[in-house]
Scaffold this active site. Structure first.
Site, mmCIF file in Angstrom:
data_model
loop_
_atom_site.group_PDB
_atom_site.id
_atom_site.type_symbol
_atom_site.label_atom_id
_atom_site.label_comp_id
_atom_site.label_asym_id
_atom_site.label_seq_id
_atom_site.Cartn_x
_atom_site.Cartn_y
_atom_site.Cartn_z
ATOM 1 N N GLU A 98 2.374 -94.902 81.343
ATOM 2 C CA GLU A 98 0.997 -94.790 81.862
ATOM 3 C C GLU A 98 0.142 -93.954 80.910
ATOM 4 O OE1 GLU A 98 -0.163 -96.633 84.249
ATOM 5 O OE2 GLU A 98 1.865 -97.409 84.477
ATOM 6 N N TRP A 101 -0.962 -96.163 78.278
ATOM 7 C CA TRP A 101 -2.084 -97.037 78.642
ATOM 8 C C TRP A 101 -3.406 -96.361 78.334
ATOM 9 C CZ3 TRP A 101 -2.513 -101.947 79.346
ATOM 10 C CH2 TRP A 101 -1.434 -102.687 79.815
ATOM 11 N N TRP A 129 -21.275 -114.829 88.001
ATOM 12 C CA TRP A 129 -21.022 -113.935 89.133
ATOM 13 C C TRP A 129 -22.124 -114.117 90.163
ATOM 14 C CZ3 TRP A 129 -16.282 -112.122 88.847
ATOM 15 C CH2 TRP A 129 -15.699 -111.896 87.607
ATOM 16 N N ASN A 164 -4.413 -95.089 91.845
ATOM 17 C CA ASN A 164 -4.438 -96.218 90.898
ATOM 18 C C ASN A 164 -4.242 -97.577 91.571
ATOM 19 O OD1 ASN A 164 -4.378 -97.443 88.176
ATOM 20 N ND2 ASN A 164 -2.264 -97.889 88.764
ATOM 21 N N TRP A 182 -17.985 -107.420 87.485
ATOM 22 C CA TRP A 182 -17.183 -106.206 87.308
ATOM 23 C C TRP A 182 -18.018 -105.039 86.793
ATOM 24 C CZ3 TRP A 182 -16.917 -104.482 82.219
ATOM 25 C CH2 TRP A 182 -17.241 -105.424 81.228
ATOM 26 N N TRP A 205 -11.318 -102.114 84.869
ATOM 27 C CA TRP A 205 -12.191 -103.133 85.492
ATOM 28 C C TRP A 205 -12.011 -104.487 84.836
ATOM 29 C CZ3 TRP A 205 -14.623 -103.584 89.940
ATOM 30 C CH2 TRP A 205 -14.771 -102.430 90.700
#
Ligand SMILES: Cc1cc2nc3c(=O)[nH]c(=O)nc-3n(C[C@H](O)[C@H](O)[C@H](O)COP(=O)(O)OP(=O)(O)OC[C@H]3O[C@@H](n4cnc5c(N)ncnc54)[C@H](O)[C@@H]3O)c2cc1C
Length: 302
Positions: A98, A101, A129, A164, A182, A205
């Site tokens: 993590e 990331w 969208w 998360n 988003w 996102w």
């Protein structure tokens, strides 16, 4: 008027900064606060790979705000985790990945700065969208009628933090169930997260919206009810943030709209009064999203 005189004339504290309410946050602050959180997490690290997805448990480190503001060294954390991982600790291995990331998203932002305003993958610029102000308001105000989404949004609004797993669920819900861009959700998070970080937020996102570099494939759409059943089976997290559902039995708490009149009456819940009806039907919303993406000529094989 000179800058200093503006500050002094406002009667604020020294150096022109207004007094903060940091002490009111349930968050240990400063470098000492970060070390306190780290010491609290170390005995739990071995269990991280199992506990990290359950918002009702204290399974994660809560160090993100310190990493964001530099009150803890990521090198110190990575070294600690790497030592444990080398001894075969699965939780430490998962935590280390993590932390990686976080660096990965920094790297994406550095090499692909266009992601700040556009999809990482160009082909998704054509996604149409929806403009849906009513649905957007419901999401922002935690009244979608999907308890896990609403509980998560209340956690964010009350504490400036969101777990998360829940960030993934609410981001998926906004983009795939409500069909909203988003970038709107990304901005909302930026305004409300204490740990807001441009690279990680943008990466998260774009992952959820299926427009990112390592994204969730567009045809895999989280079901907010099954996510709730899976990651908060007894509704511990739900009951903490949506107390109006406290008396709803475990098997119904994930989606009270499916309860019959007798079951609703038995726990004294009035849908549409105490708690909202769902703003969209998940199965229909899912079908709309699949159409939205397949119009781009994408097939579900990737
Ligand atoms: C839509 C979305 C938006 C997000 N926005 C942010 C943000 O603005 N700021 C932010 O720091 N994180 C963000 N994340 C990543 C992640 O949700 C948080 O870092 C994590 O919840 C913080 O809690 P923790 O410190 O207890 O994490 P732990 O699980 O203890 O993880 C340790 C650290 O690793 C890093 N990390 C963990 N998961 C991720 C991840 N998926 N991506 C990048 N880094 C990660 C964080 O620095 C975190 O503090 C976002 C994720 C999503 C899906």
């Amino acid at each position: 008027m000179r800058l200093e005189s503006v500050y002094w004339s406002r009667g604020d504290s020294d150096l022109g900064f207004a007094r903060t309410n940091l002490r009111e946050l349930p968050l240990p602050t400063g470098m000492r606060g970060a070390q306190w959180l780290l010491q609290d997490f170390l005995p739990r690290m071995a269990d991280y790979h199992v506990a990290r997805d359950q918002p009702g448990r204290r399974g994660v480190s809560y160090l993100s705000v310190h990493l964001r503001f530099g009150t803890v060294s990521v090198r110190q954390l990575a070294a600690l985790a790497a030592r444990q991982a080398a001894r075969g600790c699965e939780g430490a291995q998962a935590w280390l990945s993590e932390l990686a990331w976080r660096d990965f998203y920094f790297m994406i932002l550095w090499h692909h700065p266009q992601v700040v305003s556009r999809p990482f993958r160009r082909e998704y610029e054509a996604v149409q969208w929806d403009d849906a102000p009513g649905l957007w308001q419901a999401w922002c105000e935690a009244r979608t009628g999907y308890p896990l989404v609403d509980a998560a949004m209340r956690q964010l609004l009350r504490t400036g933090y969101m777990h998360n797993r829940l960030r993934m669920v609410v981001a998926s819900f906004l983009t795939k169930d409500l069909g909203i861009d988003w970038r709107q959700g990304e901005r909302f998070f930026a305004q409300h997260l204490n740990d807001y970080d441009l690279a990680a937020n943008n990466g998260g996102w774009q992952w959820a919206a299926s427009t990112g570099c390592d994204d969730q494939p567009w045809f895999r759409i989280f079901n907010p009810v099954t996510q709730s059943q899976r990651f908060d089976p007894q509704g511990r997290f739900l009951r903490r943030y949506v107390p109006e559902l406290a008396a709803v039995p475990d098997r119904h708490i994930h989606f009270p709209a499916a309860m019959g009149p007798a079951a609703l009456a038995a726990c004294g819940l009035r849908l549409g009064v105490d708690y909202p009806w769902p703003v969209v039907e998940h199965a229909r919303a899912r079908a709309r999203t699949l159409r939205r993406f397949s119009l781009l000529g994408q097939s579900a094989d990737g």
